[in-house]
Design an enzyme around this catalytic site. Structure first.
Site, mmCIF file in Angstrom:
data_model
loop_
_atom_site.group_PDB
_atom_site.id
_atom_site.type_symbol
_atom_site.label_atom_id
_atom_site.label_comp_id
_atom_site.label_asym_id
_atom_site.label_seq_id
_atom_site.Cartn_x
_atom_site.Cartn_y
_atom_site.Cartn_z
ATOM 1 N N GLU A 11 23.849 31.499 47.567
ATOM 2 C CA GLU A 11 24.736 30.975 48.616
ATOM 3 C C GLU A 11 26.143 30.681 48.109
ATOM 4 O OE1 GLU A 11 21.553 30.182 48.328
ATOM 5 O OE2 GLU A 11 20.724 30.797 50.259
ATOM 6 N N HIS A 66 14.715 23.194 57.048
ATOM 7 C CA HIS A 66 15.082 24.369 57.849
ATOM 8 C C HIS A 66 15.390 23.996 59.298
ATOM 9 C CE1 HIS A 66 13.799 26.930 54.586
ATOM 10 N NE2 HIS A 66 14.025 28.020 55.273
#
Ligand SMILES: Cc1ncc(C[n+]2csc(CCOP(=O)(O)OP(=O)(O)O)c2C)c(N)n1
Length: 777
Positions: A514, A583
């Site tokens: 990321e 999530h």
């Protein structure tokens, strides 16, 4: 689409072998260098001069701090004091090995890198370019009491260039308007994009993703240019180092998956001075002898790693020049480890008590400036030394005098104006027009029209896809990358099919990195592309926060808007699917807290398409939220071109009794709640904010003035939520019109549970909105 490269199933016994990594191979004499035409006497003198310039600059900082710098008695220097005295050969040699149009990135200890890149640039321009360079900088020439004169000799012009360069570096260190970054960046963020210096970085390793992205961008644009990423041995232990090296070495750049087999043209330059702040690379905080060893872990050919004597400017120049040539031929990435030493501690407040005097003495014994002087002094041409002791002393004095003159002028020069503070945050441009060459887009396959239902509706996933396709087809500079975005189409299928239309040069998978994904996006945006970086889930932005918050958000400001940042970070967000704590979050408040970013959060498919297109065309970095529960939401989406402006809210339902402000999924909930409330006689006005930064205060305030009540709803946990920012603004701006406090509704202040039963309690829903609204009357 099935992957082009299939996997073999093989368990054949054997051994993995690593190739050798050369150590300190440079052994040419000066005479040999001169005879072979590798370097001229003038170039040698320039190298010596540049090292003296860097040292003189840093000695000045040390002296100023102790109030011992005679040209500026009592001057208060407040900036950092990360000196690189001892390391000059690395900076100067690396810049000398490059072409003027090549890039460098640098670290918190980057004064000598800045000196070297600019000097080398000026010295290497041809006559015409040098004249142009000076003409374009008339204001700064004037600031140092010089003018551009066509009749000047080359030598005079170069001298003017160098004076101006040193002036602008010192002005930046002193926080002055004439500094390279207008006093916005200072010592640790100095950058001169016009000469290929893409910035120093105060975040150790922070620039490695940027350098990698810039190199990917050069590769994509077919420019045979190179990036040298200068970072310390300490930086190479940071996570971004691993992610960046891995990204640059991805096989798809070279194995034919992309159009051209061409390695990413980057040289990772390890400035190994053996210490982080005080942590020692060898024997303490790493398990290896040379950083270069790690190169073997990233590429089958060890990234062409090499360990170089970083105290010898000629060795550095030779190795960098050779590596740059390789990189220009598509044989990057390359890793060069420059072994060097800084004589002082981390900063002037570090007495470096952890080093022995003997150690420092040994390293001072191979001082790069003294070594080059000795070599030149001992090298005889027609019986005369290349430089005499007197000439060397003369050069030193001239450098110090130039430095002092420029320091005095810089100290007296103007401070930046206060309005720069806010003006520098964002630029007000978009890519309304695509420059000719970039509009010339080649498609691998034509896109098929996305089918509407009878009412002209498509779901949000397709609306976003259509927006991406249109923008990528409109502008070659738009590229999309991230985890699983190619064949898989991203975790939610938004980019499915784009690979077939645009090919892998325009849309490519990355490793699970990321930080490097966003960092590379920043580097690409700085160097001519309009990247879209995808982060699969918003939860993962926490992995990339330095790159989002310190790099993407800040470079326009820190560089005094030398660059624009046309980067879009797309990410899915929100809860409601039982995906639990890591999530399901709504982390808007993290990115809205960072000035420099725009933040977009659409609800319906029409806006999703119109806003993704606007985001791609915006010259500022945009974090674009896509709510996971909305990908299947259907809406009418015209096929013809339209944009939805960033920063403009939409009144979704009119009402007179209260205002509900919301965004993303909660807009739908608010609308549903409003219909039910209407049955009970409460008419709510529902505002879909659409953009969180900048948010449309006027539309909201006007509404609240009318209704007198306001509820702000989002899926984020209430603690520290962006709903608070909106509520407090309304209270401050419309207090006299309010019939009660502005209330907020969000998720409970706990972690998102996996149990659907509990998640329903955790998240705000229609009933919760109704309940909260009723409590306001
Ligand atoms: C991400 C981050 N962590 C810690 C620091 C504090 N810090 C500044 S310089 C430095 C040492 C860096 O070592 P190295 O990369 O080897 O460069 P050097 O300072 O030796 O030139 C540290 C720990 C920082 N600026 N950024």
């Amino acid at each position: 689409m099935v992957k082009e490269i299939g996997l073999v199933c093989s368990f054949e016994p054997g051994k993995i072998k690593f190739g050798e990594i050369p150590l300190f191979q440079y052994n040419r004499s000066l005479q040999e260098e001169l005879d072979s035409g590798n370097i001229s006497r003038g170039e040698l003198r320039d190298l010596l001069e540049q090292m003296l310039m860097a040292r003189s600059l840093e000695e000045m900082i040390g002296e100023i701090k102790m109030n011992a710098y005679q040209p500026l008695p009592g001057f208060d220097y407040v900036g950092p004091t990360h000196l690189s005295i001892g390391q000059e050969a690395t900076s100067v040699g690396a810049a000398a090995g490059l072409h003027p149009e090549d890039y460098i990135t640098s670290s918190h200890r980057g004064h000598s890198d800045a000196v070297a890149k600019g000097c080398s640039y000026i010295r290497k321009l041809n006559d015409k370019q040098l004249r142009q360079y000076l003409k374009e900088r008339a204001a700064w020439l004037e600031a140092i009491g010089e003018t551009f004169d066509e009749k000047n000799t080359r030598e005079q012009l170069e001298e003017k260039g160098l004076r101006m360069h040193i002036y602008r570096i010192i002005a930046e260190l002193f926080g002055k308007k004439d500094g390279y970054c207008g006093g916005m960046g200072g010592s640790m963020h100095i950058a001169d994009f016009s000469t290929g210096h893409l910035g120093a970085n105060a975040i150790v390793g922070g620039h490695m993703g940027i350098a990698t992205g810039a190199a990917v961008s050069l590769r994509y644009q077919g420019l045979r240019r190179v990036v040298v990423c200068l970072a310390g041995d300490g930086a190479y232990n940071n996570g971004i180092a691993h992610e960046s090296l891995n990204m640059a070495a991805m096989a798809q750049f070279e194995n034919g998956l992309m159009k051209e087999k061409f390695g990413v043209p980057i040289i990772y330059g390890v400035v190994n001075n053996h210490y982080g702040m005080s942590g020692q690379f060898n024997g303490e905080i790493s398990g290896i002898d040379y950083v270069a060893r790690r190169a073997a872990g990233y590429s089958l050919r060890n990234m062409y790693a090499e360990v170089v004597n970083g105290m010898d400017v000629l060795a550095v120049r030779e190795a960098t020049g050779r590596a740059a040539k390789k990189a220009r031929e598509g044989k990057g990435p390359i890793l060069l480890e420059y072994i060097t030493y800084r004589y002082r501690g981390h900063s002037l407040s570090d007495p470096a008590a952890y080093r022995s005097k003997e150690e420092v003495k040994v390293w001072r014994g191979c001082d790069p400036i003294q070594s080059l002087f000795m070599k030149m002094n001992q090298c005889l041409v027609k019986g005369q030394p290349l430089i005499t002791k007197e000439e060397f002393e003369g050069l030193k004095q001239a450098v110090q005098q130039r430095n002092a003159d420029m320091a005095v002028k810089a100290a007296k020069s103007a401070d930046p104006e206060a309005d720069q503070l806010l003006e520098n945050m964002y630029c007000d441009t978009t890519s309304a027009e695509v420059p000719g060459e970039s509009a010339n887009v080649e498609l691998v396959n034509s896109p098929k029209p996305i089918k509407r239902d009878k009412e002209g509706k498509i779901n949000q996933r397709f609306a976003l896809k259509e927006g991406l396709i249109e923008e990528m087809a409109r502008d070659k500079r738009v590229v999309l990358f991230g985890e699983d975005v190619a064949e898989y189409g991203g975790a939610f299928g938004v980019s499915l099919g784009l690979l077939e239309i645009f090919g892998r040069d325009r849309i490519f998978n990355t490793a699970i990195s990321e930080s490097a994904i966003v960092g590379a996006g920043v580097g690409m945006a700085m160097s001519g592309l309009r990247p879209i970086a995808e982060l699969m889930y918003v939860d993962f932005i926490l992995m990339a926060m330095d790159q989002i918050g310190n790099q993407a958000a800040k470079w326009q400001f820190m560089s005094n808007r030398q660059v624009k940042m046309p980067l879009v970070i797309r990410t899915s967000t929100g809860g409601g699917r039982g995906y639990a704590g890591q999530h399901s979050q709504s982390l808007e408040s993290i990115v809205t807290h960072m000035p420099g970013l725009k933040v977009v959060a659409p609800w319906d498919p029409y806006d999703a398409k119109g806003l993704i297109k606007s985001a791609i065309r915006d010259d500022n970095p945009v974090v674009f939220f896509e709510h996971q529960l909305l990908y299947n939401l259907k809406g009418v989406v015209p096929e013809e071109e339209y944009l939805v402006p960033i920063g403009k809210a939409k009144v979704r339902r009119e009402g007179k009794d209260l205002t509900i402000v919301s965004w993303l999924h909660c807009v739908g909930l608010a609308l549903e709640a409003s219909e039910k409330l209407a049955e009970e006689g409460i008419e709510a006005e529902v505002i879909d904010l659409r953009t969180l930064v900048p948010w449309d205060e006027e539309t909201v305030i006007d509404s609240v003035k009318k209704t007198g009540r306001c509820l702000v709803v989002s899926q984020a946990v209430s603690q520290g939520s962006y709903t608070g920012e909106i509520a407090s603004t309304i209270q401050a701006r419309a207090f006299d019109h309010l019939d009660g406090p502005v209330l907020r509704l969000g998720a409970l202040n706990c972690v998102s549970p996996s149990s659907i039963a509990l998640e329903k309690i955790y998240l705000p829903d229609v009933q919760a909105i109704i309940g909260q609204v009723k409590a306001m009357f």
